[in-house]
Motif scaffolding. Structure first.
Motif, PDB file in Angstrom:
ATOM      1  N   ALA A  92       4.185   0.884   2.080  1.00 33.68           N
ATOM      2  CA  ALA A  92       5.341   1.332   1.304  1.00 33.68           C
ATOM      3  C   ALA A  92       6.117   2.416   2.032  1.00 33.68           C
ATOM      4  CB  ALA A  92       4.876   1.832  -0.062  1.00 33.68           C
ATOM      5  N   GLU A  93       5.399   3.310   2.703  1.00 34.43           N
ATOM      6  CA  GLU A  93       6.060   4.426   3.379  1.00 34.43           C
ATOM      7  C   GLU A  93       6.971   3.979   4.516  1.00 34.43           C
ATOM      8  OE1 GLU A  93       2.866   4.225   2.726  1.00 34.43           O
ATOM      9  OE2 GLU A  93       2.163   6.049   1.710  1.00 34.43           O
ATOM     10  N   GLU A  94       6.748   2.785   5.035  1.00 37.98           N
ATOM     11  CA  GLU A  94       7.536   2.291   6.165  1.00 37.98           C
ATOM     12  C   GLU A  94       8.751   1.481   5.740  1.00 37.98           C
ATOM     13  OE1 GLU A  94       4.863   0.095   8.619  1.00 37.98           O
ATOM     14  OE2 GLU A  94       3.610   1.839   9.109  1.00 37.98           O
ATOM     15  N   ILE A  95       8.901   1.236   4.442  1.00 41.96           N
ATOM     16  CA  ILE A  95      10.020   0.429   3.963  1.00 41.96           C
ATOM     17  C   ILE A  95      11.258   1.303   3.801  1.00 41.96           C
ATOM     18  CG2 ILE A  95      10.870  -1.026   2.093  1.00 41.96           C
ATOM     19  CD1 ILE A  95       7.977  -1.821   1.558  1.00 41.96           C
ATOM     20  N   ALA A  96      12.351   0.860   4.392  1.00 41.44           N
ATOM     21  CA  ALA A  96      13.631   1.569   4.325  1.00 41.44           C
ATOM     22  C   ALA A  96      14.630   0.701   3.563  1.00 41.44           C
ATOM     23  CB  ALA A  96      14.136   1.849   5.738  1.00 41.44           C
ATOM     24  N   PRO A  97      15.799   1.244   3.189  1.00 42.46           N
ATOM     25  CA  PRO A  97      16.827   0.399   2.567  1.00 42.46           C
ATOM     26  C   PRO A  97      17.182  -0.757   3.490  1.00 42.46           C
ATOM     27  CG  PRO A  97      17.371   2.713   2.279  1.00 42.46           C
ATOM     28  CD  PRO A  97      16.215   2.661   3.231  1.00 42.46           C
ATOM     29  N   ASN A 135       0.823  -1.208   0.000  1.00 43.67           N
ATOM     30  CA  ASN A 135       0.000   0.000   0.000  1.00 43.67           C
ATOM     31  C   ASN A 135       0.857   1.258   0.000  1.00 43.67           C
ATOM     32  OD1 ASN A 135      -2.629  -1.320   0.251  1.00 43.67           O
ATOM     33  ND2 ASN A 135      -1.948  -1.908   2.298  1.00 43.67           N
ATOM     34  N   GLY A 136       0.437   2.263  -0.775  1.00 43.07           N
ATOM     35  CA  GLY A 136       1.117   3.550  -0.765  1.00 43.07           C
ATOM     36  C   GLY A 136       2.293   3.603  -1.717  1.00 43.07           C
ATOM     37  N   LYS A 137       2.941   4.773  -1.761  1.00 45.80           N
ATOM     38  CA  LYS A 137       4.055   5.014  -2.668  1.00 45.80           C
ATOM     39  C   LYS A 137       5.385   4.736  -1.979  1.00 45.80           C
ATOM     40  CE  LYS A 137       1.822   8.618  -5.466  1.00 45.80           C
ATOM     41  NZ  LYS A 137       1.945  10.011  -5.965  1.00 45.80           N
ATOM     42  N   LEU A 138       6.299   4.160  -2.723  1.00 47.13           N
ATOM     43  CA  LEU A 138       7.650   3.959  -2.212  1.00 47.13           C
ATOM     44  C   LEU A 138       8.391   5.289  -2.185  1.00 47.13           C
ATOM     45  CD1 LEU A 138       8.560   0.763  -4.262  1.00 47.13           C
ATOM     46  CD2 LEU A 138       7.894   0.846  -1.858  1.00 47.13           C
ATOM     47  N   ALA A 139       9.126   5.517  -1.121  1.00 45.69           N
ATOM     48  CA  ALA A 139       9.892   6.756  -0.988  1.00 45.69           C
ATOM     49  C   ALA A 139      11.085   6.738  -1.942  1.00 45.69           C
ATOM     50  CB  ALA A 139      10.367   6.924   0.451  1.00 45.69           C
ATOM     51  N   ASN A 140      11.629   7.906  -2.212  1.00 50.87           N
ATOM     52  CA  ASN A 140      12.827   8.005  -3.042  1.00 50.87           C
ATOM     53  C   ASN A 140      13.946   7.170  -2.432  1.00 50.87           C
ATOM     54  OD1 ASN A 140      11.607   9.756  -4.848  1.00 50.87           O
ATOM     55  ND2 ASN A 140      12.314  11.593  -3.777  1.00 50.87           N
ATOM     56  N   GLY A 141      14.643   6.444  -3.286  1.00 48.79           N
ATOM     57  CA  GLY A 141      15.757   5.633  -2.808  1.00 48.79           C
ATOM     58  C   GLY A 141      15.371   4.232  -2.372  1.00 48.79           C
ATOM     59  N   ILE A 142      14.075   3.918  -2.376  1.00 52.32           N
ATOM     60  CA  ILE A 142      13.620   2.585  -1.989  1.00 52.32           C
ATOM     61  C   ILE A 142      13.365   1.772  -3.254  1.00 52.32           C
ATOM     62  CG2 ILE A 142      11.926   1.268  -0.679  1.00 52.32           C
ATOM     63  CD1 ILE A 142      13.747   3.196   0.940  1.00 52.32           C
ATOM     64  N   THR A 143      13.918   0.572  -3.291  1.00 54.71           N
ATOM     65  CA  THR A 143      13.885  -0.241  -4.501  1.00 54.71           C
ATOM     66  C   THR A 143      13.037  -1.494  -4.315  1.00 54.71           C
ATOM     67  OG1 THR A 143      15.785  -1.615  -3.897  1.00 54.71           O
ATOM     68  CG2 THR A 143      16.256   0.518  -4.936  1.00 54.71           C
ATOM     69  N   ALA A 144      12.853  -2.203  -5.414  1.00 58.99           N
ATOM     70  CA  ALA A 144      12.140  -3.478  -5.359  1.00 58.99           C
ATOM     71  C   ALA A 144      12.832  -4.453  -4.424  1.00 58.99           C
ATOM     72  CB  ALA A 144      12.050  -4.066  -6.765  1.00 58.99           C
ATOM     73  N   LYS A 145      14.156  -4.421  -4.389  1.00 55.61           N
ATOM     74  CA  LYS A 145      14.899  -5.324  -3.500  1.00 55.61           C
ATOM     75  C   LYS A 145      14.545  -5.054  -2.051  1.00 55.61           C
ATOM     76  CE  LYS A 145      18.242  -8.470  -3.000  1.00 55.61           C
ATOM     77  NZ  LYS A 145      19.493  -8.267  -3.729  1.00 55.61           N
ATOM     78  N   ASP A 146      14.384  -3.790  -1.698  1.00 56.36           N
ATOM     79  CA  ASP A 146      14.002  -3.442  -0.330  1.00 56.36           C
ATOM     80  C   ASP A 146      12.605  -3.957  -0.005  1.00 56.36           C
ATOM     81  OD1 ASP A 146      16.424  -1.923   0.110  1.00 56.36           O
ATOM     82  OD2 ASP A 146      15.545  -0.362  -1.134  1.00 56.36           O
TER      83      ASP A 146
END
Length: 469
Positions: A285-290, A174-185
């Motif tokens: 998505a917003e909570e996913i970090a590198p 859910n939501g948009k991935l932040a800048n710098g966050i990739t599919a691998k993350d």
């Protein structure tokens, strides 16, 4: 007919016969990709039984696991065992009429990179291959899964497999991935959340805004690594990005055939609105970090700003023992900041993260910078075509000037079956898919992350947040 998931539609459309009331069917397989490592016994079995390959045109063979990736490619193989595997694959392909991309073919590369870039995999297909990361093809709206050598033999002889239906899981980002966050993350966050066995017995369908915004190459990364959570299949419904990716591929349909195919794919290849999944998982998505892995299983991973966990805080005795073993093998201490861990090697490659998009992202990080003096850094493109494209775009020169080794395509240090092997105690930032004990060499220590994160670690000499480089 009751509402069906995308997975169920694939299985229903390819079931030649129901075998029992326990979910077993005789499944028709559209395509098979063959490599030199898992196929020898299958071909020997066919020959010993006097059988032929039933539909050789549905198979494609590549050399990828054992071949050297030295910057200058020749037919010479330093390892006699690997050389025999390669030559035996060539002999088998010639005898049984199967097309082969051998070492010097300009289309050579890792099977799960080569097959999509050739248009050999299309939406709606079912594909089986002797490699667990065949799940990659779900990014194209196909269903791919790994099989063993005896199954390869059966598939070559009959174009079918005895198959047991899986349960279904839907993962919504859910939501948009932040800048710098990739599919691998994204996929590492999922594996960390549900565990290395969290999707055992399931086929996963990925959906949500966080998935829709990804490129096709990014989606391949997610489907590829879904197997690290135990999944035997991974899907995304094909959309306009997929059709655009495929339309000009060498083996994609042309003209009216293409238009007709797209019309069918759009109409049929999606889960019905009221389809029921056996399990639902959501990620924000917003909570996913590198992400980086710290242990010896892909689910032993945390955001880069985290700390190595303390096994003593784990109430489950079995899990506590696993955490302590991982800590001991990795040479880390509880509470150690992940961004303080020094590395000796950096590797960008594998069927997970060695496509042109991955190399572009890494090049942006290293442009104008230099690899740390304490680090040996390697780039192994996923295919010869990716390598050529990267050279045309000037990416190779960026890597070389920064101090990376620019090598030929192959599986390479992902699983250390050639001469790209780490030594005991070496610590590698790696864009690969597995960090098991000894995966990159006996006693070697592997930290999984995105290609951009590997590039950042190579520059800094330690694990670091790419957003700070």
């Amino acid at each position: 007919m009751k509402p069906r998931t995308l997975y169920e539609k694939h299985i229903d459309s390819h079931s030649a016969r129901t075998l029992d009331d326990k979910g077993h069917v005789l499944l028709y397989i559209d395509r098979q990709v063959i490599n030199e490592y898992t196929s020898p016994q299958a071909f020997s079995g066919l020959r010993d039984a006097g059988r032929r390959v039933w539909r050789p045109e549905t198979s494609l063979a590549v050399v990828d696991h054992v071949n050297p990736t030295a910057p200058v490619r020749t037919r010479q193989m330093p390892d006699a065992g690997g050389a025999r595997q390669v030559s035996y694959l060539a002999e088998n392909c010639q005898e049984f009429g199967i097309e082969l991309f051998d070492i010097l073919d300009k289309r050579q590369g890792i099977e799960h990179v080569v097959a999509p870039e050739q248009g050999f995999i299309l939406p709606g297909m079912v594909i089986a291959a002797g490699d667990s990361h065949t799940t990659t093809y779900g990014a194209l709206g196909a269903f791919g899964f790994g099989i063993g050598t005896s199954e390869i033999e059966h598939l070559l002889a009959t174009q079918t497999l005895v198959y047991k239906k899986l349960k279904t899981m839907r993962v919504t980002v859910n939501g948009k991935l932040a800048n710098g966050i990739t599919a691998k993350d994204v996929v590492m966050a999922l594996v960390a959340k549900i565990g290395a066995a969290g999707a055992t017995g399931y086929a996963i369908e990925f959906c949500g805004q966080g998935i829709d915004m990804l490129s096709v190459e990014g989606r391949m990364t997610i489907c590829n690594m879904a197997v690290e959570a135990g999944a035997r299949g991974a899907f995304m419904a094909p959309d306009e990005k997929v059709f655009e990716y495929l339309k000009d591929k060498p083996r994609a349909p042309k003209g009216q055939q293409w238009l007709d195919a797209v019309a069918v794919w759009k109409r049929e290849l999606h889960s019905d609105a009221d389809a029921v999944f056996d399990r639902e998982v959501e990620l924000s998505a917003e909570e996913i970090a590198p992400m980086v892995s710290w242990g010896t299983s892909p689910d032993q991973a945390l955001a880069i700003n985290g700390q190595v966990p303390d096994p003593s805080a784990e109430p489950d005795a079995s899990r506590r023992k696993d955490l302590q073993r991982a800590l001991n093998y990795m040479g880390l201490r509880a509470g150690q900041p992940l961004n303080s861990i020094n590395i000796s090697h950096a590797f960008i490659g594998s069927c997970t993260n060695a496509r042109i998009e991955d190399l572009r992202a890494a090049a942006e990080v290293v442009r104008g910078k230099s690899v740390a003096s304490t680090v040996r850094a390697m780039i192994v493109p996923g295919s010869s075509q990716v390598r050529a494209q990267a050279e045309e775009e000037g990416l190779a020169e960026i890597f070389i000037q920064a101090g990376f080794e620019w090598r030929q395509s192959g599986c390479s240090m992902c699983l250390a079956m050639n001469d790209d092997v780490l030594s005991p105690g070496d610590r590698c930032a790696s864009s690969t898919n597995r960090n098991f004990e000894g995966r990159q060499g006996a006693g070697a220590r592997t930290h999984l992350m995105s290609p951009a994160m590997v590039a950042a670690a190579a520059i800094r000499g330690h694990l670091t947040d790419v957003r700070e480089v």
